[in-house]
Motif scaffolding. Structure first.
Motif, PDB file in Angstrom:
ATOM      1  N   LEU A 158     -14.044   0.870 -55.545  1.00 36.37           N
ATOM      2  CA  LEU A 158     -14.974   0.310 -54.568  1.00 36.37           C
ATOM      3  C   LEU A 158     -14.674   0.754 -53.138  1.00 36.37           C
ATOM      4  O   LEU A 158     -15.363   0.344 -52.199  1.00 36.37           O
ATOM      5  CB  LEU A 158     -14.935  -1.218 -54.646  1.00 36.37           C
ATOM      6  N   ALA A 159     -13.669   1.596 -52.976  1.00 37.75           N
ATOM      7  CA  ALA A 159     -13.230   1.975 -51.636  1.00 37.75           C
ATOM      8  C   ALA A 159     -13.940   3.225 -51.118  1.00 37.75           C
ATOM      9  O   ALA A 159     -14.245   4.141 -51.884  1.00 37.75           O
ATOM     10  CB  ALA A 159     -11.724   2.207 -51.641  1.00 37.75           C
ATOM     11  N   LYS A 160     -14.187   3.264 -49.813  1.00 40.10           N
ATOM     12  CA  LYS A 160     -14.689   4.485 -49.178  1.00 40.10           C
ATOM     13  C   LYS A 160     -13.574   5.516 -49.063  1.00 40.10           C
ATOM     14  O   LYS A 160     -13.806   6.718 -49.146  1.00 40.10           O
ATOM     15  CB  LYS A 160     -15.251   4.165 -47.791  1.00 40.10           C
ATOM     16  N   VAL A 161     -12.349   5.031 -48.858  1.00 33.82           N
ATOM     17  CA  VAL A 161     -11.164   5.886 -48.805  1.00 33.82           C
ATOM     18  C   VAL A 161     -10.089   5.249 -49.677  1.00 33.82           C
ATOM     19  O   VAL A 161      -9.804   4.053 -49.524  1.00 33.82           O
ATOM     20  CB  VAL A 161     -10.631   6.041 -47.358  1.00 33.82           C
ATOM     21  N   SER A 162      -9.525   6.024 -50.580  1.00 25.83           N
ATOM     22  CA  SER A 162      -8.482   5.500 -51.453  1.00 25.83           C
ATOM     23  C   SER A 162      -7.262   6.409 -51.401  1.00 25.83           C
ATOM     24  O   SER A 162      -7.353   7.607 -51.656  1.00 25.83           O
ATOM     25  CB  SER A 162      -8.992   5.397 -52.899  1.00 25.83           C
ATOM     26  N   PHE A 163      -6.120   5.826 -51.045  1.00 21.89           N
ATOM     27  CA  PHE A 163      -4.848   6.536 -51.060  1.00 21.89           C
ATOM     28  C   PHE A 163      -4.096   6.106 -52.313  1.00 21.89           C
ATOM     29  O   PHE A 163      -3.783   4.920 -52.476  1.00 21.89           O
ATOM     30  CB  PHE A 163      -4.015   6.205 -49.821  1.00 21.89           C
ATOM     31  N   GLU A 164      -3.836   7.065 -53.194  1.00 21.94           N
ATOM     32  CA  GLU A 164      -3.154   6.755 -54.451  1.00 21.94           C
ATOM     33  C   GLU A 164      -1.740   7.313 -54.394  1.00 21.94           C
ATOM     34  O   GLU A 164      -1.534   8.525 -54.376  1.00 21.94           O
ATOM     35  CB  GLU A 164      -3.927   7.340 -55.631  1.00 21.94           C
ATOM     36  N   ILE A 165      -0.769   6.419 -54.321  1.00 25.72           N
ATOM     37  CA  ILE A 165       0.634   6.795 -54.148  1.00 25.72           C
ATOM     38  C   ILE A 165       1.362   6.681 -55.477  1.00 25.72           C
ATOM     39  O   ILE A 165       1.504   5.580 -56.029  1.00 25.72           O
ATOM     40  CB  ILE A 165       1.313   5.899 -53.101  1.00 25.72           C
ATOM     41  N   ARG A 166       1.796   7.806 -55.991  1.00 30.35           N
ATOM     42  CA  ARG A 166       2.549   7.824 -57.246  1.00 30.35           C
ATOM     43  C   ARG A 166       3.980   7.397 -56.993  1.00 30.35           C
ATOM     44  O   ARG A 166       4.568   7.700 -55.954  1.00 30.35           O
ATOM     45  CB  ARG A 166       2.536   9.219 -57.855  1.00 30.35           C
ATOM     46  N   SER A 167       4.547   6.706 -57.969  1.00 33.96           N
ATOM     47  CA  SER A 167       5.962   6.343 -57.913  1.00 33.96           C
ATOM     48  C   SER A 167       6.763   7.411 -58.640  1.00 33.96           C
ATOM     49  O   SER A 167       6.396   7.850 -59.728  1.00 33.96           O
ATOM     50  CB  SER A 167       6.193   4.979 -58.582  1.00 33.96           C
ATOM     51  N   ALA A 168       7.866   7.856 -58.031  1.00 33.84           N
ATOM     52  CA  ALA A 168       8.694   8.895 -58.654  1.00 33.84           C
ATOM     53  C   ALA A 168       9.305   8.417 -59.954  1.00 33.84           C
ATOM     54  O   ALA A 168       9.552   9.206 -60.862  1.00 33.84           O
ATOM     55  CB  ALA A 168       9.792   9.339 -57.690  1.00 33.84           C
ATOM     56  N   MET A 169       9.572   7.131 -60.046  1.00 30.38           N
ATOM     57  CA  MET A 169      10.180   6.564 -61.261  1.00 30.38           C
ATOM     58  C   MET A 169       9.381   5.337 -61.670  1.00 30.38           C
ATOM     59  O   MET A 169       9.556   4.257 -61.123  1.00 30.38           O
ATOM     60  CB  MET A 169      11.651   6.200 -61.013  1.00 30.38           C
ATOM     61  N   GLU A 170       8.478   5.530 -62.640  1.00 22.51           N
ATOM     62  CA  GLU A 170       7.604   4.436 -63.067  1.00 22.51           C
ATOM     63  C   GLU A 170       8.374   3.316 -63.756  1.00 22.51           C
ATOM     64  O   GLU A 170       7.890   2.188 -63.862  1.00 22.51           O
ATOM     65  CB  GLU A 170       6.524   4.977 -64.012  1.00 22.51           C
ATOM     66  N   ASP A 171       9.590   3.619 -64.250  1.00 21.35           N
ATOM     67  CA  ASP A 171      10.343   2.616 -64.996  1.00 21.35           C
ATOM     68  C   ASP A 171      11.279   1.800 -64.108  1.00 21.35           C
ATOM     69  O   ASP A 171      12.112   1.058 -64.581  1.00 21.35           O
ATOM     70  CB  ASP A 171      11.145   3.275 -66.122  1.00 21.35           C
ATOM     71  N   ARG A 172      11.169   1.942 -62.782  1.00 18.24           N
ATOM     72  CA  ARG A 172      12.000   1.148 -61.891  1.00 18.24           C
ATOM     73  C   ARG A 172      11.611  -0.322 -62.018  1.00 18.24           C
ATOM     74  O   ARG A 172      10.437  -0.662 -62.127  1.00 18.24           O
ATOM     75  CB  ARG A 172      11.822   1.601 -60.438  1.00 18.24           C
ATOM     76  N   PRO A 173      12.611  -1.237 -62.003  1.00 21.21           N
ATOM     77  CA  PRO A 173      12.283  -2.663 -62.146  1.00 21.21           C
ATOM     78  C   PRO A 173      11.452  -3.207 -60.991  1.00 21.21           C
ATOM     79  O   PRO A 173      10.687  -4.140 -61.154  1.00 21.21           O
ATOM     80  CB  PRO A 173      13.663  -3.331 -62.213  1.00 21.21           C
ATOM     81  N   PHE A 174      11.610  -2.606 -59.784  1.00 23.44           N
ATOM     82  CA  PHE A 174      10.847  -3.026 -58.624  1.00 23.44           C
ATOM     83  C   PHE A 174      10.239  -1.790 -57.976  1.00 23.44           C
ATOM     84  O   PHE A 174      10.948  -0.843 -57.669  1.00 23.44           O
ATOM     85  CB  PHE A 174      11.739  -3.744 -57.608  1.00 23.44           C
ATOM     86  N   ARG A 175       8.933  -1.836 -57.782  1.00 23.50           N
ATOM     87  CA  ARG A 175       8.276  -0.701 -57.150  1.00 23.50           C
ATOM     88  C   ARG A 175       8.683  -0.608 -55.687  1.00 23.50           C
ATOM     89  O   ARG A 175       8.640  -1.602 -54.956  1.00 23.50           O
ATOM     90  CB  ARG A 175       6.760  -0.829 -57.249  1.00 23.50           C
ATOM     91  N   SER A 176       9.074   0.570 -55.266  1.00 22.24           N
ATOM     92  CA  SER A 176       9.476   0.779 -53.877  1.00 22.24           C
ATOM     93  C   SER A 176       8.273   0.727 -52.947  1.00 22.24           C
ATOM     94  O   SER A 176       7.180   1.164 -53.292  1.00 22.24           O
ATOM     95  CB  SER A 176      10.179   2.136 -53.732  1.00 22.24           C
ATOM     96  N   LEU A 177       8.488   0.197 -51.749  1.00 23.31           N
ATOM     97  CA  LEU A 177       7.441   0.146 -50.725  1.00 23.31           C
ATOM     98  C   LEU A 177       7.653   1.202 -49.649  1.00 23.31           C
ATOM     99  O   LEU A 177       6.951   1.204 -48.636  1.00 23.31           O
ATOM    100  CB  LEU A 177       7.411  -1.243 -50.084  1.00 23.31           C
ATOM    101  N   VAL A 178       8.613   2.097 -49.846  1.00 29.48           N
ATOM    102  CA  VAL A 178       8.926   3.091 -48.825  1.00 29.48           C
ATOM    103  C   VAL A 178       7.718   3.987 -48.548  1.00 29.48           C
ATOM    104  O   VAL A 178       7.327   4.185 -47.394  1.00 29.48           O
ATOM    105  CB  VAL A 178      10.151   3.930 -49.226  1.00 29.48           C
ATOM    106  N   ALA A 179       7.107   4.549 -49.586  1.00 31.60           N
ATOM    107  CA  ALA A 179       5.961   5.444 -49.385  1.00 31.60           C
ATOM    108  C   ALA A 179       4.747   4.706 -48.816  1.00 31.60           C
ATOM    109  O   ALA A 179       4.114   5.189 -47.866  1.00 31.60           O
ATOM    110  CB  ALA A 179       5.614   6.167 -50.685  1.00 31.60           C
ATOM    111  N   PRO A 180       4.366   3.532 -49.356  1.00 27.76           N
ATOM    112  CA  PRO A 180       3.241   2.806 -48.742  1.00 27.76           C
ATOM    113  C   PRO A 180       3.502   2.435 -47.282  1.00 27.76           C
ATOM    114  O   PRO A 180       2.585   2.473 -46.463  1.00 27.76           O
ATOM    115  CB  PRO A 180       3.110   1.554 -49.619  1.00 27.76           C
ATOM    116  N   MET A 181       4.741   2.083 -46.959  1.00 27.49           N
ATOM    117  CA  MET A 181       5.082   1.766 -45.566  1.00 27.49           C
ATOM    118  C   MET A 181       4.947   3.009 -44.685  1.00 27.49           C
ATOM    119  O   MET A 181       4.433   2.942 -43.559  1.00 27.49           O
ATOM    120  CB  MET A 181       6.497   1.200 -45.473  1.00 27.49           C
ATOM    121  N   ALA A 182       5.406   4.147 -45.196  1.00 26.38           N
ATOM    122  CA  ALA A 182       5.299   5.390 -44.425  1.00 26.38           C
ATOM    123  C   ALA A 182       3.836   5.746 -44.176  1.00 26.38           C
ATOM    124  O   ALA A 182       3.459   6.168 -43.071  1.00 26.38           O
ATOM    125  CB  ALA A 182       6.009   6.525 -45.159  1.00 26.38           C
ATOM    126  N   LEU A 183       2.998   5.571 -45.201  1.00 20.34           N
ATOM    127  CA  LEU A 183       1.566   5.832 -45.033  1.00 20.34           C
ATOM    128  C   LEU A 183       0.969   4.883 -43.996  1.00 20.34           C
ATOM    129  O   LEU A 183       0.193   5.307 -43.128  1.00 20.34           O
ATOM    130  CB  LEU A 183       0.845   5.671 -46.366  1.00 20.34           C
TER     131      LEU A 183
END
Length: 283
Positions: free
Chosen positions: A239-264
């Motif tokens: 539903l977005a006009k602009v969508s940023f899709e950030i892949r995680s380097a390790m999908e099996d990490r117990p907690f998803r990192s917010l480093v890349a979304p914060m940088a964006l």
């Protein structure tokens, strides 16, 4: 092959556009293709069929549905992407992160844990930088600069990204409203947004129903939406006009990192600040 599908990004966009119209089986293959493009590039159709839980003929039908003559022809699109990623060192870095047990031989060693987390975050940042779309970023900045009010929404683990965005926009003296969910008023607040405003929504798998609900209301009210998520098949990306899709380097990490979304988020705010300063100078 469809003339419009010349790259992996073209195929991802087409999968996202047509996903709702695919059969359940083809939707399962589509999700796997988007989530595991490296596996599609490297494995045989029989291996993939076993992994996805479908018949090999279903994967061939999936390729045909997107205009390819067969699986091998579609696989070339995924292999071209793999070559491009490999040139950045991203895949090698991920392989090192996944293969590394510990600098001391103990996977629970705090230094080993820190090293793995840092390496994975570096890989995610590097991948995001390599795949950044200049036009997509420009459209996002344009939407932000033209908005009367910028609404920001996230829940759970994604909330720090929304809080930072709201804080940083305030420092730029840009009118914004953080939809924080206090009192269960998410949807009520979303009902106040207009087409002159903007909604920035952040959500990753498993997607917050509250965030999805706010995005749905905003879309119906014709409010422009910027999504920060992890897949073109995300319910907020569609539903977005602009969508940023950030892949995680390790999908099996117990907690998803917010480093890349914060940088964006930082990049969006800094770029918006430069844009607003340039506008002021020109008036």
């Amino acid at each position: 092959m469809m003339p419009s599908i010349k790259s992996y990004e073209d195929l991802r966009r087409e999968i996202a556009r047509r996903h709702a119209d695919l059969s359940d089986r083809l939707q399962r293959i589509a999700k796997y293709a988007v989530d595991h493009p490296d596996d599609i590039a490297l494995n045989t159709v029989s291996t993939l069929a076993s992994e996805i839980g479908v018949q090999p003929s279903s994967i061939v039908r999936f390729a045909n549905a997107f205009g390819f003559g067969g699986f091998s022809e579609m696989q070339q699109i995924f292999r071209s992407r793999l070559v491009a990623d490999a040139s950045s060192g991203y895949r090698a870095r991920i392989a090192n992160v996944r293969g590394e047990k510990s600098v001391s031989g103990n996977s629970n060693d705090p230094i080993a844990v820190l090293t793995r987390e840092v390496d994975a975050d570096i890989a995610s940042l590097q991948e995001m930088g390599q795949s950044a779309d200049r036009q997509l970023l420009k459209r996002a900045i344009s939407l932000m600069s033209n908005a009367s009010t910028i609404y920001v929404v996230a829940q759970g683990r994604s909330f720090p990204v929304a809080f930072y965005l709201s804080y940083a926009l305030g420092r730029l003296e840009v009118r914004s409203h953080l939809i924080d969910g206090i009192g269960g008023l998410n949807k009520a607040v979303a009902q106040t947004a207009t087409p002159d405003d903007l909604l920035i929504a952040i959500s990753f798998r498993d997607y917050s129903p509250d965030v999805v609900g706010v995005v749905d209301i905003a879309s119906k009210r014709r409010v422009p939406i910027i999504a920060i998520t992890d897949s073109p098949l995300s319910p907020i990306a569609a539903l977005a006009k602009v969508s940023f899709e950030i892949r995680s380097a390790m999908e099996d990490r117990p907690f998803r990192s917010l480093v890349a979304p914060m940088a964006l988020s930082q990049a969006l705010v800094v770029a918006l600040g430069h844009h607003l300063t340039s506008e002021q100078r020109s008036t």
